[in-house]
Design a protein around this motif. Structure first.
Motif, PDB file in Angstrom:
ATOM      1  N   ALA A  43       3.475 -12.560 -18.943  1.00  0.00           N
ATOM      2  CA  ALA A  43       4.821 -13.099 -19.150  1.00  0.00           C
ATOM      3  C   ALA A  43       4.956 -13.704 -20.542  1.00  0.00           C
ATOM      4  CB  ALA A  43       5.126 -14.148 -18.081  1.00  0.00           C
ATOM      5  N   ARG A  44       3.886 -14.345 -21.015  1.00  0.00           N
ATOM      6  CA  ARG A  44       3.940 -14.987 -22.323  1.00  0.00           C
ATOM      7  C   ARG A  44       3.847 -13.996 -23.475  1.00  0.00           C
ATOM      8  NH1 ARG A  44       0.705 -20.683 -22.030  1.00  0.00           N
ATOM      9  NH2 ARG A  44       2.024 -21.613 -20.445  1.00  0.00           N
ATOM     10  N   ARG A  45       3.534 -12.786 -23.151  1.00  0.00           N
ATOM     11  CA  ARG A  45       3.426 -11.779 -24.214  1.00  0.00           C
ATOM     12  C   ARG A  45       4.520 -10.729 -24.157  1.00  0.00           C
ATOM     13  NH1 ARG A  45      -1.029 -14.265 -23.208  1.00  0.00           N
ATOM     14  NH2 ARG A  45      -2.605 -14.523 -24.824  1.00  0.00           N
ATOM     15  N   THR A  46       5.101 -10.517 -22.980  1.00  0.00           N
ATOM     16  CA  THR A  46       6.154  -9.491 -22.879  1.00  0.00           C
ATOM     17  C   THR A  46       7.548 -10.125 -22.820  1.00  0.00           C
ATOM     18  OG1 THR A  46       6.108  -9.492 -20.462  1.00  0.00           O
ATOM     19  CG2 THR A  46       4.606  -7.985 -21.581  1.00  0.00           C
ATOM     20  N   PHE A  47       7.633 -11.380 -22.395  1.00  0.00           N
ATOM     21  CA  PHE A  47       8.896 -12.090 -22.207  1.00  0.00           C
ATOM     22  C   PHE A  47       9.822 -11.367 -21.239  1.00  0.00           C
ATOM     23  CE2 PHE A  47       7.467 -13.214 -26.498  1.00  0.00           C
ATOM     24  CZ  PHE A  47       7.247 -14.565 -26.289  1.00  0.00           C
ATOM     25  N   ASP A  48       9.278 -10.513 -20.423  1.00  0.00           N
ATOM     26  CA  ASP A  48      10.095  -9.760 -19.477  1.00  0.00           C
ATOM     27  C   ASP A  48       9.428  -9.837 -18.100  1.00  0.00           C
ATOM     28  OD1 ASP A  48      11.648  -8.064 -18.065  1.00  0.00           O
ATOM     29  OD2 ASP A  48      11.085  -6.248 -19.146  1.00  0.00           O
ATOM     30  N   PRO A  49      10.026 -10.566 -17.143  1.00  0.00           N
ATOM     31  CA  PRO A  49       9.388 -10.735 -15.839  1.00  0.00           C
ATOM     32  C   PRO A  49       9.004  -9.429 -15.157  1.00  0.00           C
ATOM     33  CG  PRO A  49      11.192 -12.274 -16.058  1.00  0.00           C
ATOM     34  CD  PRO A  49      11.253 -11.376 -17.262  1.00  0.00           C
ATOM     35  N   GLU A  50       9.882  -8.427 -15.219  1.00  0.00           N
ATOM     36  CA  GLU A  50       9.573  -7.179 -14.512  1.00  0.00           C
ATOM     37  C   GLU A  50       8.385  -6.454 -15.148  1.00  0.00           C
ATOM     38  OE1 GLU A  50      13.209  -5.031 -14.238  1.00  0.00           O
ATOM     39  OE2 GLU A  50      13.910  -6.273 -12.585  1.00  0.00           O
ATOM     40  N   THR A  51       8.386  -6.406 -16.469  1.00  0.00           N
ATOM     41  CA  THR A  51       7.255  -5.773 -17.161  1.00  0.00           C
ATOM     42  C   THR A  51       5.972  -6.544 -16.867  1.00  0.00           C
ATOM     43  OG1 THR A  51       8.727  -5.026 -18.905  1.00  0.00           O
ATOM     44  CG2 THR A  51       6.385  -5.053 -19.430  1.00  0.00           C
ATOM     45  N   LEU A 114      11.613  -7.444  -8.007  1.00  0.00           N
ATOM     46  CA  LEU A 114      11.546  -8.904  -7.991  1.00  0.00           C
ATOM     47  C   LEU A 114      12.845  -9.500  -7.473  1.00  0.00           C
ATOM     48  CD1 LEU A 114       9.935  -9.570 -11.486  1.00  0.00           C
ATOM     49  CD2 LEU A 114       8.808  -9.686  -9.278  1.00  0.00           C
ATOM     50  N   GLY A 115      12.707 -10.472  -6.587  1.00  0.00           N
ATOM     51  CA  GLY A 115      13.880 -11.226  -6.144  1.00  0.00           C
ATOM     52  C   GLY A 115      14.212 -12.303  -7.156  1.00  0.00           C
ATOM     53  N   GLN A 116      15.348 -12.968  -6.933  1.00  0.00           N
ATOM     54  CA  GLN A 116      15.820 -13.945  -7.918  1.00  0.00           C
ATOM     55  C   GLN A 116      14.822 -15.093  -8.118  1.00  0.00           C
ATOM     56  OE1 GLN A 116      19.751 -15.430  -7.129  1.00  0.00           O
ATOM     57  NE2 GLN A 116      19.546 -17.072  -8.632  1.00  0.00           N
ATOM     58  N   VAL A 117      14.293 -15.613  -7.000  1.00  0.00           N
ATOM     59  CA  VAL A 117      13.373 -16.761  -7.090  1.00  0.00           C
ATOM     60  C   VAL A 117      12.116 -16.374  -7.865  1.00  0.00           C
ATOM     61  CG1 VAL A 117      11.933 -18.338  -5.728  1.00  0.00           C
ATOM     62  CG2 VAL A 117      14.207 -17.726  -4.933  1.00  0.00           C
ATOM     63  N   GLU A 118      11.609 -15.212  -7.531  1.00  0.00           N
ATOM     64  CA  GLU A 118      10.376 -14.761  -8.164  1.00  0.00           C
ATOM     65  C   GLU A 118      10.605 -14.454  -9.646  1.00  0.00           C
ATOM     66  OE1 GLU A 118       8.759 -11.628  -5.863  1.00  0.00           O
ATOM     67  OE2 GLU A 118       6.705 -12.265  -6.243  1.00  0.00           O
TER      68      GLU A 118
ATOM     69  N   ILE B   4       0.330 -17.560  -1.389  1.00  0.00           N
ATOM     70  CA  ILE B   4       1.506 -17.194  -2.179  1.00  0.00           C
ATOM     71  C   ILE B   4       2.743 -17.636  -1.399  1.00  0.00           C
ATOM     72  CG2 ILE B   4       2.790 -15.263  -3.162  1.00  0.00           C
ATOM     73  CD1 ILE B   4       0.117 -13.753  -3.345  1.00  0.00           C
ATOM     74  N   PRO B   5       3.661 -18.349  -2.047  1.00  0.00           N
ATOM     75  CA  PRO B   5       4.853 -18.810  -1.318  1.00  0.00           C
ATOM     76  C   PRO B   5       5.645 -17.637  -0.736  1.00  0.00           C
ATOM     77  CG  PRO B   5       4.746 -19.779  -3.513  1.00  0.00           C
ATOM     78  CD  PRO B   5       3.663 -18.752  -3.444  1.00  0.00           C
ATOM     79  N   PRO B   6       6.237 -17.823   0.439  1.00  0.00           N
ATOM     80  CA  PRO B   6       6.937 -16.706   1.098  1.00  0.00           C
ATOM     81  C   PRO B   6       8.085 -16.139   0.264  1.00  0.00           C
ATOM     82  CG  PRO B   6       7.224 -18.773   2.305  1.00  0.00           C
ATOM     83  CD  PRO B   6       6.215 -19.048   1.253  1.00  0.00           C
TER      84      PRO B   6
END
Lengths: 202, 241
Positions: A43-51, A114-118, B4-6
């Motif tokens: 995350a710290r290198r791609t700045f893109d959660p999905e990647t 990925l869901g919103q929270v994740e 891991i949180p649900p």
């Protein structure tokens, strides 16, 4: 044997990479233990959660696929192997521009969206506040929509729903603008890459 | 080990996959016939060692005689000796697909390479096509993909379509681009993209069944379905990005 009992109790296989080599059913515990560290690394290198998530998934799939070939005797050696694989995945992503899914495909592992929270959790792991100074300087390079989205999200730390209301767009669209903006700035932000020691202790 | 949180559904799904795969592999290991290590370690009888030494000496002598007497000393390399890994598709299997799509900014079009894995699956590798070769382009420089590079594999005969989407970040194209690519077999009568609002657009499929669609931006195929018209039914595949 006595040493083993003292260290791990009840004669069970050692936890971690060494244990997973002996008993592959414990590999999921290795994943649970380390996946967030690896996710943060990407995350710290791609700045893109999905990647970042895809790279993390491919890293662990690669580790699982080759756990038989792990030659170490200690957990430290297991972690070193894990970071080698992770760095290789990052290198391949930078080289090819796409996330390789060779091991994921070979093992038939489905990777969920990925869901919103994740998504926001991984964004937190990216620690965008760390790159705030570079970001402020680089905002002029962006188009107005991306600049506004980045300003509100990263500099003012507003919620996506809040920004979406203000900009008259859906939260998904705002997320895409933030993601695009960060990736466009990735070159200048790469200079702010954390060192590995920072990685391990944050 | 922390749980891991649900609400981290994707991370938990991965954990479930690793748990299932790990248990399957552990079961397979337990069922595999155990080797008898004693037998391996047992000292070989002296007569066997002597016989082996004699054989080795004879081989060395024969080779020496051949090198000394032969006109060209010709020990030809065994073409089979350098064959790759069992899962590596053979070079004769690899071919460039006919489909290609222009990039939003750069001149090199996108294309794909097809190959067959050892277990009969159809594999695809996505890249940029330059001079009949597939590779990557970074800062204007083309690098050919390694022969073993593969993006997705699947049973084309059983599913009639093997497809995937890939994000390709770029410092030139704002938001990068997303690429949909794949191959269909002869039973498929048509392909189309259906957006979340229900709008449809046909996907051009080349004579060899391959197709490539490039869209500007990240998540460009999010909410879109790939509609596959088969001989008897119509299937919709949800594209994840």
């Amino acid at each position: 044997m006595g040493r083993r009992l003292l260290r791990f109790g009840h004669g069970r296989a050692a936890p971690g990479f060494v244990g997973a080599r002996e008993d592959p059913s414990t590999f999921a515990d290795v994943y649970v233990e380390y996946h967030e560290q690896v996710l943060r690394f990407f995350a710290r290198r791609t700045f893109d959660p999905e990647t970042a998530f895809d790279l993390m998934a491919e890293t662990f799939a690669e580790l699982f696929a080759h756990i038989d070939g792990f030659r170490g005797d200690t957990e430290e050696q297991g972690r070193a192997w894990m970071w080698t694989v992770a760095r290789h995945q990052l290198y391949r992503w930078r080289e090819r521009g796409i996330v390789e899914r060779r091991s994921i495909e070979r093992l038939g592992i489905p990777v969920a969206t990925l869901g919103q929270v994740e998504y926001e959790r991984i964004e937190d792991l990216a620690d965008l506040q760390r790159v705030r100074p570079q970001l402020e300087q680089a905002l002029d390079q962006l188009g107005s929509e991306q600049r506004e989205a980045l300003q509100l999200r990263v500099l003012e730390q507003r919620e996506y729903d809040d920004i979406a209301q203000q900009c008259g767009a859906s939260p998904q669209v705002i997320r895409a603008r933030v993601s695009r903006g960060l990736r466009q700035l990735a070159k200048s932000l790469a200079e702010a890459e954390p060192t590995e020691s920072e990685e391990l202790f944050t | 080990v922390t749980k891991i949180p649900p609400e981290h559904t994707a991370a938990r799904a991965l954990e479930d996959s690793f748990r299932q795969l790990g248990e399957e592999r552990a079961r397979a290991q337990a069922q595999a016939p155990r080797q008898a290590p004693r037998r391996v370690r047992r000292r070989a009888p002296r007569i066997v060692l002597i016989a082996l030494m004699a054989l080795l000496l004879a081989a060395v002598a024969a080779t020496g005689a051949k090198v000394f007497l032969d006109d060209d000393g010709g020990v030809k390399p065994d073409p089979k000796a350098h064959k790759g890994h069992r899962l590596d598709p053979t070079s004769s299997d690899r071919r460039l697909g006919l489909a290609s799509a222009a990039d939003p900014v750069e001149s090199q079009p996108w294309g794909l390479r097809l190959s067959e894995s050892a277990n009969g699956n159809t594999c695809l590798a996505l890249g940029r096509v330059v001079g009949g070769r597939l590779g990557t382009v970074r800062q204007g420089r083309f690098t050919a993909l390694p022969a073993r590079a593969v993006d997705v594999c699947g049973p084309l005969g059983a599913r009639h379509v093997v497809t995937a989407t890939r994000s390709s970040p770029s410092s030139i194209v704002a938001g990068g681009r997303d690429v949909l690519f794949g191959v269909v077999d002869r039973t498929v009568r048509g392909l189309e993209l259906r957006s979340a609002t229900g709008q449809t657009a046909p996907v051009s499929v080349k004579g060899d069944g391959t197709f490539v669609v490039v869209r500007r931006g990240h998540g460009a195929f999010g909410g879109t379905q790939l509609v596959v018209r088969g001989p008897a039914d119509v299937r919709a595949i949800a594209l994840d990005r």
